[in-house]
Design an enzyme around this catalytic site. Structure first.
Site, mmCIF file in Angstrom:
data_model
loop_
_atom_site.group_PDB
_atom_site.id
_atom_site.type_symbol
_atom_site.label_atom_id
_atom_site.label_comp_id
_atom_site.label_asym_id
_atom_site.label_seq_id
_atom_site.Cartn_x
_atom_site.Cartn_y
_atom_site.Cartn_z
ATOM 1 N N GLU A 165 40.310 35.027 35.225
ATOM 2 C CA GLU A 165 39.208 34.238 35.793
ATOM 3 C C GLU A 165 38.244 33.665 34.749
ATOM 4 O O GLU A 165 37.056 34.037 34.700
ATOM 5 C CB GLU A 165 38.418 35.062 36.818
ATOM 6 C CG GLU A 165 39.245 35.485 38.011
ATOM 7 C CD GLU A 165 38.421 36.087 39.152
ATOM 8 O OE1 GLU A 165 37.190 36.182 39.019
ATOM 9 O OE2 GLU A 165 39.022 36.439 40.174
ATOM 10 N N GLU A 350 45.514 38.643 42.536
ATOM 11 C CA GLU A 350 44.494 39.397 43.281
ATOM 12 C C GLU A 350 44.275 38.777 44.650
ATOM 13 O O GLU A 350 44.136 37.551 44.764
ATOM 14 C CB GLU A 350 43.124 39.377 42.565
ATOM 15 C CG GLU A 350 43.049 40.147 41.292
ATOM 16 C CD GLU A 350 41.665 40.100 40.644
ATOM 17 O OE1 GLU A 350 40.667 39.899 41.358
ATOM 18 O OE2 GLU A 350 41.614 40.258 39.417
HETATM 19 C C1 FCB Z 1 37.586 39.261 40.915
HETATM 20 C C2 FCB Z 1 37.742 40.102 39.672
HETATM 21 C C3 FCB Z 1 38.038 41.548 39.967
HETATM 22 C C4 FCB Z 1 37.265 42.061 41.146
HETATM 23 C C5 FCB Z 1 37.418 41.134 42.336
HETATM 24 C C6 FCB Z 1 36.705 41.590 43.572
HETATM 25 O O1 FCB Z 1 36.785 38.151 40.644
HETATM 26 O O2 FCB Z 1 38.756 39.586 38.866
HETATM 27 O O3 FCB Z 1 37.805 42.283 38.803
HETATM 28 O O4 FCB Z 1 35.962 42.273 40.811
HETATM 29 O O5 FCB Z 1 36.949 39.877 41.996
#
Ligand code: FCB
Length: 475
Positions: A165, A350
């Site tokens: 990110e 994620e």
């Molecule tokens: C993302 C992050 C991860 C976690 C999630 C909820 O932005 O990469 O580390 O905090 O959000």
């Protein structure tokens, strides 16, 4: 109704070093910017810190056993740069590196494929003192660190995520200051973004040279940008360029999006020759972190006027992060990626949700909301696959409840509950459900749930979403 997935799609869960490991100075680890940041009063909303977190550094054997019980096909974790390089200029710390080597062995023994993230935000503090991501030299030192990790783990790890990110690092670290290093320097943010992109490219180059079958990609947090009216369309395109394409275009097309190019020149920022070649080298996959979407609002400032995913609709559901549950945005993100970037290979690195889970008197954690959230988003994944998206894997954020950055220990994202006093782990109902998904490559969706899912995804903005996302590149 049964939702089935292709057998080759890999099921995983993800974590990040700082959020779970604890042991901030064990075995010669250096300080990170997050160790410093969490020690500053008022920075972490619930006043907690990550000195213990899930104590994963010491309890990893137990966590490996839990992963095996879940039947995970893959585990995405990050390597802490200051554990591995504990002093400026190649002070390699063999003990720190050994930890990850043991973790990788433990995963492979259990048939779990490791996905290694090289940068999940815990920059060594000594690098921050030398300028951090503001300084171009940090890029080459990141590449040196990547090389050290690749030499040690590359014989066993094939999947590598370079930078997690870059958008969040840039915006939260350097604009809002909510994350380490806590700066408010919007004018310098493009330089930071550019250096993060260069770091991705430089690490990718080293990995390719050292790891014969390396599969390398970034993890980008991508948001569909939803205009509410036709006149918001142009603003939506600008915001899309700033939020999504600022990172995706250089990596996947080798150039900055045109609206951003103009901003770059205004902010007196220079691109050196060869930079975009380094950044734009072919990747093996795009990691997608997906949680939410962006809604465009009226504003007289051309680059502002948007908000993140909090719906004003009283019927809308939100997670404990206040992010709207809007599975449709997952489908839109994957559609956007497929159409704009020539259908790249994707891993969902994620996706998940925080809820205020608690262990009940009978010792169980009944997080039906998380199970329903995951089911709904997986239905959208199924739709994206049907539409032709080339998705090879899905990682739930997160394996364990953990330290949620500026929100501390107050937000629970885990499939597995962690009691931060006893450090006891309790697989939640969603973990049992996800284990059956991992084992059977699918799940049963009840008729009632399917209907409620459609209700949350087919709202009145659908036509605009379609129009916005199916129009093709603006440049
Ligand atoms: C993302 C992050 C991860 C976690 C999630 C909820 O932005 O990469 O580390 O905090 O959000």
């Amino acid at each position: 109704m049964r939702i089935e997935f292709p057998e080759h799609l890999i099921w995983g869960a993800a974590t990040a070093a700082f959020q779970i490991e604890g042991s901030p100075s064990a075995d010669g680890k250096a300080e990170s910017i997050w160790d410093r940041f969490t020690a500053r009063p008022g920075r972490i909303r619930d006043g907690s810190d990550a000195r213990v977190a899930c104590d994963h550094y010491r309890r990893y054997p137990e966590d490996l056993a839990l992963m095996a019980d879940l039947g995970l096909g893959a585990y995405r974790f990050s390597v802490s740069w200051p554990r591995v390089i504990s002093a400026p200029d190649r002070g390699v710390n063999p003990d720190g590196l050994d930890f990850y080597s043991r973790l990788v062995d433990g995963l492979l023994e259990r048939g779990i494929r490791p996905f290694v993230t090289l940068y999940h935000w815990d920059l060594p503090w000594f690098e921050q003192q030398r300028g951090g991501w503001d300084a171009r030299d940090t890029v080459w030192r990141f590449a040196d660190y990547a090389e050290v990790v690749a030499r040690r783990l590359g014989d066993r790890v094939s999947h590598w995520v370079t930078i997690n990110e870059p958008l969040t690092v840039t915006v939260a670290g350097y604009v809002s200051g909510d994350h380490a290093p806590g700066q408010h320097r919007p004018l310098g943010a493009f330089r930071v973004a550019h250096h993060l992109l260069l770091a991705h490219g430089a690490a990718l180059e080293r990995l390719r040279a050292l790891v014969p079958n390396a599969k390398v990609g970034p993890a980008l947090n991508l948001f569909p940008v939803i205009p509410r009216t036709r006149s918001d369309q142009r603003r939506a395109e600008r915001i899309d360029a700033l939020v999504n394409r600022l990172f995706a275009d250089p990596i996947l097309k080798g150039r900055y999006p045109r609206p951003v190019q103009r901003l770059l020149s205004v902010f007196n920022w220079t691109l050196q020759s060869g930079d975009l070649d380094l950044i734009g080298q072919p990747v093996d996959f795009v990691g997608v972190n997906h949680y939410s979407h962006i809604i465009i609002e009226r504003s007289w400032l051309p680059w502002l006027g948007f908000r993140l995913a909090r719906s004003s609709d009283p019927a809308a559901l939100h997670t404990d992060m206040d992010w709207e549950i809007y599975p449709r945005s997952f489908f839109d993100t994957l559609t956007w990626l497929r159409e704009r970037y020539d259908n790249p290979t994707v891993y969902i690195t994620e996706n998940g949700a925080a809820f205020a889970d608690r262990v009940e008197a009978d010792g169980r954690v009944r997080d039906q909301q998380r199970r329903d959230y995951l089911a709904a988003y997986l239905v959208m994944l199924r739709k994206a696959l049907d539409a032709g998206s080339d998705v090879h894997g899905y990682f739930v954020w997160s394996l364990l409840d953990n330290f949620e950055w500026a929100l501390g220990l107050s937000k629970r994202f885990g499939l597995i509950h962690v009691d931060y006093r006893s450090l006891r782990r309790t697989p939640k109902l969603s973990a049992h459900w996800y284990a059956s998904v991992c084992r059977s490559d699918g799940f049963e969706l009840s008729e009632a749930m399917y209907r409620s899912l459609l209700a949350t995804t087919l709202d009145e903005s659908l036509d605009l979403i379609e129009e916005h996302h199916l129009r093709g590149p603006a440049t």
